[in-house]
Design a protein around this motif. Structure first.
Motif, PDB file in Angstrom:
ATOM      1  N   LYS B 180      39.202  37.793  78.386  1.00 20.84           N
ATOM      2  CA  LYS B 180      39.430  37.894  76.931  1.00 20.84           C
ATOM      3  C   LYS B 180      40.321  39.082  76.573  1.00 20.84           C
ATOM      4  CE  LYS B 180      36.768  34.500  75.384  1.00 20.84           C
ATOM      5  NZ  LYS B 180      35.359  34.482  75.787  1.00 20.84           N
ATOM      6  N   GLY B 181      40.522  39.981  77.536  1.00 24.08           N
ATOM      7  CA  GLY B 181      41.305  41.178  77.248  1.00 24.08           C
ATOM      8  C   GLY B 181      42.806  40.960  77.236  1.00 24.08           C
ATOM      9  N   PHE B 182      43.243  39.758  77.609  1.00 23.09           N
ATOM     10  CA  PHE B 182      44.682  39.498  77.668  1.00 23.09           C
ATOM     11  C   PHE B 182      44.943  38.087  77.158  1.00 23.09           C
ATOM     12  CE2 PHE B 182      48.890  38.977  79.561  1.00 23.09           C
ATOM     13  CZ  PHE B 182      49.435  40.235  79.344  1.00 23.09           C
ATOM     14  N   PRO B 183      46.047  37.908  76.392  1.00 19.11           N
ATOM     15  CA  PRO B 183      46.277  36.564  75.843  1.00 19.11           C
ATOM     16  C   PRO B 183      46.610  35.539  76.929  1.00 19.11           C
ATOM     17  CG  PRO B 183      48.151  38.003  75.381  1.00 19.11           C
ATOM     18  CD  PRO B 183      47.080  38.866  75.955  1.00 19.11           C
ATOM     19  N   THR B 184      46.159  34.295  76.713  1.00 20.19           N
ATOM     20  CA  THR B 184      46.642  33.194  77.554  1.00 20.19           C
ATOM     21  C   THR B 184      47.946  32.721  76.927  1.00 20.19           C
ATOM     22  OG1 THR B 184      45.391  31.632  76.232  1.00 20.19           O
ATOM     23  CG2 THR B 184      44.344  32.429  78.241  1.00 20.19           C
ATOM     24  N   ARG B 185      48.724  31.971  77.680  1.00 24.03           N
ATOM     25  CA  ARG B 185      49.992  31.486  77.143  1.00 24.03           C
ATOM     26  C   ARG B 185      49.918  30.000  76.839  1.00 24.03           C
ATOM     27  NH1 ARG B 185      48.896  35.538  80.166  1.00 24.03           N
ATOM     28  NH2 ARG B 185      49.747  34.663  82.082  1.00 24.03           N
ATOM     29  N   THR B 186      50.902  29.537  76.030  1.00 24.69           N
ATOM     30  CA  THR B 186      50.985  28.113  75.734  1.00 24.69           C
ATOM     31  C   THR B 186      52.024  27.471  76.630  1.00 24.69           C
ATOM     32  OG1 THR B 186      52.552  28.729  74.022  1.00 24.69           O
ATOM     33  CG2 THR B 186      50.344  28.190  73.298  1.00 24.69           C
ATOM     34  N   GLN B 187      52.039  26.140  76.634  1.00 23.34           N
ATOM     35  CA  GLN B 187      53.090  25.461  77.383  1.00 23.34           C
ATOM     36  C   GLN B 187      54.430  25.716  76.697  1.00 23.34           C
ATOM     37  OE1 GLN B 187      51.943  21.324  77.084  1.00 23.34           O
ATOM     38  NE2 GLN B 187      53.497  20.899  75.566  1.00 23.34           N
ATOM     39  N   GLY B 188      55.493  25.692  77.520  1.00 21.43           N
ATOM     40  CA  GLY B 188      56.835  25.793  76.945  1.00 21.43           C
ATOM     41  C   GLY B 188      57.341  27.195  76.684  1.00 21.43           C
ATOM     42  N   VAL B 189      56.686  28.237  77.222  1.00 19.93           N
ATOM     43  CA  VAL B 189      57.227  29.585  77.084  1.00 19.93           C
ATOM     44  C   VAL B 189      57.368  30.234  78.465  1.00 19.93           C
ATOM     45  CG1 VAL B 189      56.296  29.936  74.767  1.00 19.93           C
ATOM     46  CG2 VAL B 189      54.985  30.706  76.752  1.00 19.93           C
ATOM     47  N   VAL B 190      58.216  31.265  78.515  1.00 20.29           N
ATOM     48  CA  VAL B 190      58.468  31.971  79.770  1.00 20.29           C
ATOM     49  C   VAL B 190      57.560  33.200  79.836  1.00 20.29           C
ATOM     50  CG1 VAL B 190      60.217  33.281  81.047  1.00 20.29           C
ATOM     51  CG2 VAL B 190      60.844  31.150  79.915  1.00 20.29           C
TER      52      VAL B 190
END
Lengths: 387, 255
Positions: B180-190
């Protein structure tokens, strides 16, 4: 004038229906890609640009090539181009729309595309490409449309149209130069890192675009009563001949520097392109096919008897088109990525949804060309009747 | 539009605008505040040294890679085409091909070498990004804004080190346990290594450096004369990846 595109024979509407079908297939595939991500394409971490960007590059060339009919007509008063100049401009309009669509379908987050305007970065060639492409779209759309409108109303063209046309001439060179700079400024990819890339792009554009224009004129002659005129077609064919020659020369110039200097980082990409590596040689088969088509079409174009043969010319133009579509499409992109920065070999094969999306974009481009050409032909037909 | 409606709309708009200056009270900054790092000697310049004579002594050790993957929510995608990598191993003769030759020490030639984003002094990825979604911070860390990135992948084409990864699909199902301490990413980004800027802000070492119990990774501020990285770089011969490109990597290797 738009209403002129809405009246047509049954054959016209069948063709429109076919294009709409292509667009539908492309659209459904695109929805799938939006949901699942670009992972449904054949691209991956090593080959991160594919069929979409390959087509983007090719069609920027088609768009730029309109200058090859506009320049002789407006700067040198070459009257024989009177009938096809408008077609050249409209072909450019459709081609620019196609390029923009190929960029959009290649984006991972297309909903954020306007970030390019919200946070413009002047050091990015993609930003400048957007500027020159949108400028070129409007220049051609306005100059083509208002020239035709004046013809339709039997009035002299509006005063501001001529300056627009004159601006569009150097602008055409700029769109393909900036597109080449997207690639040729990257220190990471020695395959593209060459000053000859922009000249090569322009030469191949002036061969492929006019070839497409000749083919379209043949189609129009067959299915409508529009005739561009033998002399005009032959002059365009001559332009194709010179452009093809220059393009082939540029390729040889490139190969000399790469292989005589023998710098491994540069050579590796060309060896992969022409010879493949460890059985992953499908791309080299295509490249040799492209080279063979180039040479065949050159022989046929240089010999006056074959170039002037009206039943042979469309075939020659077809060969030029396919050859250059390969050369500045996938054969330009894939070897840029392979060998990878870590000297690995990866493979790329477009997937079915990727091909469908590509066909959908072609379909939309085809629809724009069909509509605009239909209007242009109806206006010219009415004018001839009047006389 | 009626006069009354217009006034209503105008009041609403104005009150909306007046809230904006206070909006930050309710949000956290997306990135660590680098002013914390300002010393009396000016801004730091972060750098990392990979000691290849220590790294890899323990056969098949991946402690640093595992630590990074865990705290940065890096998905474990088995398909190599879609893999996301921040820090990983590659053979010496691939990483330093210009330094490899026939008859060289076979052990060194095939040795696993840690690779990661070099946080270049002149980052080509930053120049090409059309939206400034990737930029160089004042302290030299090359950053990524996952919310601004449009996914054009121009930066991937521009990186001479293959250090950038694209999310070819939604990464979340491939994360074993979300930190939870770091954001997850979404599809379609670098995305890519961020030199653990979120840890540096808290005066912690990057996760990979901390995880290496052998001391094979050294991290610090090269602007500080008494820092360990500075001492090593000024006394020992170090090499960098593709130095001829002029990107000035800040990850150094000693043999």
């Amino acid at each position: 004038m738009v209403e002129k595109a809405l009246k047509g024979t049954k054959r016209y509407w069948t063709w429109i229906g076919f294009l709409l079908f292509l667009i539908l297939i492309g659209f459904v595939s695109y929805l799938f890609q939006l949901k699942e991500g670009l992972g449904i394409t054949g691209m991956g971490r090593d080959i991160s640009w594919g069929l979409y960007i390959a087509n983007f590059t090719f069609f920027v060339g088609v768009a730029a090539s309109a200058v090859m009919v506009v320049l002789p007509y407006y700067l040198h008063s070459f009257v024989q181009f009177g009938r096809i100049t408008i077609l050249g401009e409209f072909l450019a309009v459709a081609a620019v729309v196609i390029t923009v669509l190929f960029i959009v379908v290649d984006l991972g987050q297309p909903s954020r595309v306007f970030n390019i305007l919200l946070y413009p970065s002047f050091s990015s060639l993609l930003f400048w490409d957007m500027v020159v492409l949108s400028g070129y779209l409007f220049l051609n759309l306005f100059s083509g449309w208002y020239t035709l409108d004046a013809e339709d109303k039997e009035e002299p063209p509006l005063r501001w149209v001529k300056p627009l046309i004159l601006i569009s001439i150097p602008w055409a060179i700029s769109i393909h130069t900036v597109t080449a700079f997207i690639f040729s400024g990257l220190s990471a990819r020695p395959f593209w890192l060459t000053a000859i890339l922009a000249p090569r792009f322009l030469a191949s554009a002036f061969a492929s675009g006019p070839s497409l224009l000749i083919l379209l004129c043949y189609v129009l002659k067959k299915f409508t009563k529009f005739d561009a005129g033998k002399e005009a077609i032959q002059k365009v064919a001559l332009i194709v001949t010179y452009a093809m020659l220059i393009n082939f020369f540029f390729l040889l110039v490139e190969l000399f520097t790469v292989f005589y200097s023998a710098i491994p980082d540069h050579k590796g990409h060309f060896i992969y392109l022409f010879l493949g590596s460890n059985g992953t040689g499908m791309l080299s088969v295509f490249m040799w096919f492209s080279v063979a088509l180039s040479i065949c079409s050159l022989v046929l174009l240089i010999r006056p008897e074959t170039r002037k043969n009206e039943s042979l010319l469309p075939w020659i133009c077809g060969m030029v088109l396919v050859s250059i579509w390969i050369e500045k499409g996938l054969a330009l992109l894939i070897p840029g990525f392979i060998p990878t920065p870590l000297h690995d070999i990866a493979s790329y094969v477009p997937t079915l949804p990727e091909v469908f999306i590509t066909l959908g974009v072609y379909g939309l481009g085809g629809l724009i060309i069909t509509g605009l050409f239909k209007i242009a032909i109806e206006v010219q037909k009415a004018k001839e009747k009047g006389i | 539009m009626k006069r009354r409606d217009f006034l209503k709309l105008a009041i609403l708009t104005l009150s909306g605008i007046s809230i904006k200056p206070f909006a930050h009270l309710f949000t956290k900054p997306a990135f660590a505040d680098i002013s914390i790092q300002r010393t009396n000697k000016g801004l730091p310049r972060w750098a990392m040294v990979v000691n290849l004579s220590i790294c890899g002594k323990k056969d098949g050790c991946t402690d640093c890679i595992d630590a990074c993957n865990r705290i940065h929510n890096i998905p474990r995608i088995t398909n190599p085409k879609h893999a996301v990598k921040w820090i990983w191993n590659a053979p010496f003769d691939r990483v330093f091909r210009e330094q490899s030759f026939d008859n060289m020490n076979e052990g060194l030639r095939k040795k696993s070498v840690l690779v990661l984003c070099n946080h270049c002094e002149n980052p080509p990825c930053v120049s090409v990004c059309p939206t400034k979604a990737t930029w160089k911070r004042e302290d030299g860390i090359v950053m990524m804004d996952y919310h601004r990135c449009i996914g054009c992948r121009y930066c991937i084409a521009a990186c001479p080190y293959g250090a950038r990864s694209f999310n070819w699909k939604d990464p979340r199902p491939y994360i074993k346990e979300i930190d939870k301490g770091f954001p997850t990413r979404t599809q379609g980004v670098v995305e890519k290594c961020n030199f653990c800027e979120e840890r540096i802000a808290k005066n912690l070492l990057p996760a990979c450096v901390e995880a290496c119990r052998e001391g094979g990774l050294i991290f610090g501020d090269v602007n500080k004369e008494d820092s360990e990285v500075r001492k090593i770089l000024s006394t020992r011969l170090s090499i960098r990846r593709k130095p001829h490109l002029g990107t000035e990597p800040k990850v150094y290797y000693i043999l």
